[in-house]
Design a protein around this motif. Structure first.
Motif, PDB file in Angstrom:
ATOM      1  N   LYS A  65      90.424  39.382  81.361  1.00  0.00           N
ATOM      2  CA  LYS A  65      89.329  38.581  81.884  1.00  0.00           C
ATOM      3  C   LYS A  65      89.490  37.127  81.440  1.00  0.00           C
ATOM      4  O   LYS A  65      90.122  36.836  80.429  1.00  0.00           O
ATOM      5  N   GLU A  66      88.901  36.225  82.182  1.00  0.00           N
ATOM      6  CA  GLU A  66      89.061  34.803  81.906  1.00  0.00           C
ATOM      7  C   GLU A  66      88.484  34.402  80.546  1.00  0.00           C
ATOM      8  O   GLU A  66      88.995  33.499  79.890  1.00  0.00           O
ATOM      9  N   ASP A  67      87.425  35.067  80.125  1.00  0.00           N
ATOM     10  CA  ASP A  67      86.767  34.671  78.882  1.00  0.00           C
ATOM     11  C   ASP A  67      87.249  35.461  77.671  1.00  0.00           C
ATOM     12  O   ASP A  67      86.684  35.336  76.584  1.00  0.00           O
ATOM     13  N   ILE A  68      88.290  36.255  77.845  1.00  0.00           N
ATOM     14  CA  ILE A  68      88.762  37.083  76.731  1.00  0.00           C
ATOM     15  C   ILE A  68      89.509  36.219  75.721  1.00  0.00           C
ATOM     16  O   ILE A  68      90.184  35.252  76.088  1.00  0.00           O
ATOM     17  N   LYS A  69      89.361  36.552  74.440  1.00  0.00           N
ATOM     18  CA  LYS A  69      90.046  35.823  73.375  1.00  0.00           C
ATOM     19  C   LYS A  69      91.259  36.612  72.898  1.00  0.00           C
ATOM     20  O   LYS A  69      91.159  37.806  72.645  1.00  0.00           O
TER      21      LYS A  69
END
Length: 280
Positions: A10-14
């Motif tokens: 996902k785009e917001d995954i760290k």
């Protein structure tokens, strides 16, 4: 460890660079080590084969201090040179310190030493290691320290004990370094197809055709029947012949693995000086 599978992110995954502690906690550390060796993958830095330091039972019992390196004598100037490159500072009053601003604490390594004196009559001796809160200077329990930070702090001090130790020898107390070299040795035996090597806690035992040998995982010294053999360490230009799964310069590990392979095939040794020692 899931090999050969792709997972969409996902785009917001760290994402983080995994520390050995993360792999240790997931009970997959050995799987990653074996995978690197079996596929001859060389990492750009020592990550999967990095030394890991877990709080000992004594440290957990003492709660706020570590005495694992107490009593070791070190060379002051070499110690400062090593630790300054790793973010440590030198204080007249407190000794050697490293601050972790984000976490809110600092670590102090105490030693009876004048760090600014070029030469001391007697080499300083390491004492205790403490973590203090930056806000109130209160002692911070070891159990409250980030395990990754604790491991890296102990790794720094272990490096000092190994490299800047009085006498310039690899002391046996550098236990984590020997553990990692033991893992490298075990995986190397599979890579080289050696079935006459047994890796113990502190030594590699080699059953050759001419004799039986013991290689110390700390110093790299070789002995036969408790008698030391003078085998010249591998030179820097030959290190590339020994596969290590990381690019970091680690001449001692390369030397130990090289000696292990050399003695495991002692029937192929042609050096008359070494053969004379073995047959003595």
């Amino acid at each position: 460890m899931t090999e050969g599978k792709v997972f969409p992110l996902k785009e917001d995954i760290k994402l983080i660079i995994a520390h050995p502690y993360n792999l240790f906690e997931s009970v997959q550390w050995d799987l990653y080590q074996r995978y690197l060796f079996s596929n001859a993958i060389q990492q750009p830095f020592k990550q999967v084969f990095r030394e890991l330091y877990i709080p000992t039972s004594d440290e957990l019992e003492q709660l706020t201090r570590s005495a694992r390196y107490q009593g070791h004598q070190i060379q002051p100037q070499k110690t400062i040179a090593l630790l300054r490159g790793r973010g440590w500072t030198v204080s007249y009053e407190e000794g050697l310190q490293k601050i972790f601003h984000k976490e809110g604490y600092l670590v102090t390594m105490y030693a009876m030493a004048d760090w600014y004196t070029p030469s001391d009559v007697e080499a300083p001796t390491l004492e205790l290691v403490y973590f203090h809160s930056i806000k109130n200077n209160q002692l911070v329990p070891i159990t409250s320290i980030d395990p990754v930070i604790f491991s890296e702090v102990m790794r720094d001090i272990d490096l000092v004990v190994s490299v800047a130790h009085v006498g310039e020898v690899d002391p046996e107390a550098s236990h984590s370094s020997m553990q990692m070299r033991g893992v490298l040795a075990r995986e190397s035996t599979s890579l080289f197809g050696l079935n006459n090597v047994d890796v113990k806690e502190r030594h590699i035992l080699v059953k050759g055709q001419l004799a039986d040998y013991s290689i110390h995982l700390g110093s790299g010294m070789v002995s036969k029947n408790d008698r030391q053999l003078a085998i010249i360490p591998v030179h820097s230009q030959h290190r590339g012949k020994i596969f290590l799964p990381f690019v970091d310069d680690d001449p001692k590990s390369a030397e130990i693995i090289s000696k292990m392979r050399y003695l495991a095939q002692d029937n192929q040794i042609k050096d008359p000086t070494i053969l004379a020692q073995i047959n003595a």
